[in-house]
Design an enzyme around this catalytic site. Structure first.
Site, PDB file in Angstrom:
ATOM      1  N   ASN A   9      49.687  80.760  67.090  1.00 33.95           N
ATOM      2  CA  ASN A   9      50.367  81.001  68.444  1.00 33.95           C
ATOM      3  C   ASN A   9      51.937  80.936  68.321  1.00 33.95           C
ATOM      4  O   ASN A   9      52.352  79.571  68.439  1.00 33.95           O
ATOM      5  CB  ASN A   9      49.627  79.969  69.441  1.00 33.95           C
ATOM      6  CG  ASN A   9      50.116  79.962  70.881  1.00 33.95           C
ATOM      7  OD1 ASN A   9      50.762  81.113  71.196  1.00 33.95           O
ATOM      8  ND2 ASN A   9      49.853  79.108  71.653  1.00 33.95           N
ATOM      9  N   LYS A  11      53.895  81.649  71.007  1.00 33.55           N
ATOM     10  CA  LYS A  11      54.187  81.043  72.142  1.00 33.55           C
ATOM     11  C   LYS A  11      55.359  82.161  72.395  1.00 33.55           C
ATOM     12  O   LYS A  11      55.270  83.346  72.253  1.00 33.55           O
ATOM     13  CB  LYS A  11      54.524  79.783  72.442  1.00 33.55           C
ATOM     14  CG  LYS A  11      53.466  79.085  71.801  1.00 33.55           C
ATOM     15  CD  LYS A  11      53.550  77.522  72.160  1.00 33.55           C
ATOM     16  CE  LYS A  11      52.361  76.584  71.608  1.00 33.55           C
ATOM     17  NZ  LYS A  11      52.562  75.284  71.862  1.00 33.55           N
ATOM     18  N   HIS A  93      45.073  78.632  77.701  1.00 32.29           N
ATOM     19  CA  HIS A  93      45.849  77.779  76.838  1.00 32.29           C
ATOM     20  C   HIS A  93      46.546  76.717  77.935  1.00 32.29           C
ATOM     21  O   HIS A  93      46.952  76.879  79.189  1.00 32.29           O
ATOM     22  CB  HIS A  93      47.180  78.548  76.156  1.00 32.29           C
ATOM     23  CG  HIS A  93      47.922  77.629  75.345  1.00 32.29           C
ATOM     24  ND1 HIS A  93      48.975  76.624  75.768  1.00 32.29           N
ATOM     25  CD2 HIS A  93      47.890  77.408  73.856  1.00 32.29           C
ATOM     26  CE1 HIS A  93      49.305  76.005  74.780  1.00 32.29           C
ATOM     27  NE2 HIS A  93      48.745  76.454  73.754  1.00 32.29           N
ATOM     28  N   GLU A  95      49.480  75.355  78.277  1.00 32.05           N
ATOM     29  CA  GLU A  95      50.607  75.690  79.056  1.00 32.05           C
ATOM     30  C   GLU A  95      50.442  76.934  80.103  1.00 32.05           C
ATOM     31  O   GLU A  95      51.214  76.777  81.265  1.00 32.05           O
ATOM     32  CB  GLU A  95      51.616  76.398  77.907  1.00 32.05           C
ATOM     33  CG  GLU A  95      52.079  75.384  77.044  1.00 32.05           C
ATOM     34  CD  GLU A  95      52.523  75.577  75.577  1.00 32.05           C
ATOM     35  OE1 GLU A  95      52.686  76.877  75.384  1.00 32.05           O
ATOM     36  OE2 GLU A  95      52.467  74.545  74.784  1.00 32.05           O
ATOM     37  N   GLU A 167      42.237  71.348  72.173  1.00 30.70           N
ATOM     38  CA  GLU A 167      43.717  71.280  72.093  1.00 30.70           C
ATOM     39  C   GLU A 167      43.997  70.020  72.968  1.00 30.70           C
ATOM     40  O   GLU A 167      44.261  70.282  74.096  1.00 30.70           O
ATOM     41  CB  GLU A 167      44.555  72.316  72.364  1.00 30.70           C
ATOM     42  CG  GLU A 167      44.506  73.606  71.371  1.00 30.70           C
ATOM     43  CD  GLU A 167      45.612  74.459  71.448  1.00 30.70           C
ATOM     44  OE1 GLU A 167      46.088  74.679  70.400  1.00 30.70           O
ATOM     45  OE2 GLU A 167      45.961  74.841  72.413  1.00 30.70           O
ATOM     46  N   GLY A 173      52.775  70.330  70.688  1.00 31.55           N
ATOM     47  CA  GLY A 173      54.232  70.358  70.403  1.00 31.55           C
ATOM     48  C   GLY A 173      54.801  68.776  70.420  1.00 31.55           C
ATOM     49  O   GLY A 173      56.104  68.976  70.300  1.00 31.55           O
ATOM     50  N   SER A 213      49.848  70.338  67.222  1.00 31.27           N
ATOM     51  CA  SER A 213      50.763  69.523  66.278  1.00 31.27           C
ATOM     52  C   SER A 213      50.146  69.834  65.108  1.00 31.27           C
ATOM     53  O   SER A 213      50.413  68.832  63.854  1.00 31.27           O
ATOM     54  CB  SER A 213      51.311  68.230  66.495  1.00 31.27           C
ATOM     55  OG  SER A 213      52.128  68.242  67.554  1.00 31.27           O
TER      56      SER A 213
HETATM   57  P1  PGA Z   1      51.635  72.916  68.467  1.00 37.43           P
HETATM   58  O1  PGA Z   1      50.936  74.021  69.402  1.00 37.43           O
HETATM   59  O2  PGA Z   1      50.975  73.287  67.043  1.00 37.43           O
HETATM   60  O3  PGA Z   1      53.158  73.436  68.474  1.00 37.43           O
HETATM   61  O4  PGA Z   1      51.297  71.520  68.720  1.00 37.43           O
HETATM   62  C1  PGA Z   1      49.528  74.322  69.388  1.00 37.43           C
HETATM   63  C2  PGA Z   1      49.156  75.316  70.293  1.00 37.43           C
HETATM   64  O5  PGA Z   1      49.626  75.111  71.775  1.00 37.43           O
HETATM   65  O6  PGA Z   1      48.418  76.009  70.427  1.00 37.43           O
END
Ligand code: PGA
Length: 261
Positions: A9, A11, A93, A95, A167, A173, A213
């Site tokens: 992903n 983003k 997601h 976000e 998640e 993140g 992460s």
């Molecule tokens: P990250 O994001 O690996 O940067 O924590 C994972 C995600 O949001 O799918």
């Protein structure tokens, strides 16, 4: 047999000018028997990534899609617009939920539209830190699944290649991760939720990914859990070295689970 999936992903990172090179580099360094690879760049980089991946066994995915087919929805992208550009889509997601107000009901509508349009969905669920600290993580994820899956036909979703990504929001993140054991317990809880929604034994056929992460250094902790079938990778998915390490570890799991023969 459930597949092993490593989904990147990206983003809101990369441009059409640099996304193709990055995708090509990652693809060339992540070829592992039995590992299904997906790269989800921003909408505007999908064409560049698709072109760069020609001849590679790596799918492209969108990070979101609108629930309607067309109309007065300024700034949005619909399922038919993704034809030829993406075969997968990330839905719900955290976000999207946190910054764009996506509800479980809305995510369910997007899911219906994606499946009807032939896109393979990755439905994201996960609790925030306050929920985990209060011991509510299972209830939160259960409600998310119910809110977006209730009334849907399991066979239709399975035929579409439906995938769930667990998640925990506090791990995205942040450099924090769930433990492998906690992620595994949540994967079990997710499949129990599906059973409660009437999926029966089909719940066992749904791949559950871990996200939050994930790096080449920690992915083994998740992939060594039999209930976990891969990873949804954010920050590390922009780094070819990291993706090479993550997919190499996934290849070990694929071999151990008999997916390579
Ligand atoms: P990250 O994001 O690996 O940067 O924590 C994972 C995600 O949001 O799918």
């Amino acid at each position: 047999m459930r597949p092993i999936v490593i989904a990147a992903n990206w983003k809101m990172n990369t441009t059409p000018a640099d996304a193709g090179d990055l995708a090509r580099t990652i693809a060339s360094r992540t070829r592992e028997p039995g590992v299904t690879r997906v790269i989800c760049p921003p909408f505007v980089s999908l064409a560049a990534v698709r072109d760069a991946l020609e001849g590679e066994d790596v799918a492209t995915g969108a990070q979101n899609v609108h629930q309607e087919l067309a109309g007065a929805y300024t700034g949005e992208v619909s399922v038919p617009m993704l034809a030829g550009l993406a075969t997968w889509v990330i839905l719900g997601h955290s976000e999207r939920r946190a910054y764009f107000g996506e509800t479980d009901e809305l995510v369910g509508k997007k899911l219906d539209r994606a499946v009807a349009g032939g896109l393979r969905p990755i439905l994201c669920v996960g609790e925030v830190l306050a929920d985990r600290e209060a011991g509510r993580e299972t209830q939160v994820v259960d409600a998310q699944l119910k809110g977006s899956l209730e009334g849907r036909d399991p066979a239709t979703l399975l035929a579409a290649g439906f995938v769930i990504a667990y998640e925990p929001v506090w791990a995205i993140g942040t450099g924090l991760t769930a433990s492998g054991a906690d992620a595994s317990a949540m994967a079990d809880a997710i499949r129990a939720s599906l059973v409660a929604l009437g999926w029966g034994s089909a719940a066992e056929d749904v791949p559950v990914l871990y996200g939050g992460s994930v790096t080449s250094a920690n992915v083994g902790e998740f992939l060594s859990e039999p209930a976990i079938d891969g990873a949804l990778v954010g920050g590390a998915s922009l780094k070819p070295d990291e993706m090479a390490g993550i997919c190499a570890r996934a290849g070990i799991t694929a071999a151990a689970r008999g997916l390579t023969s």
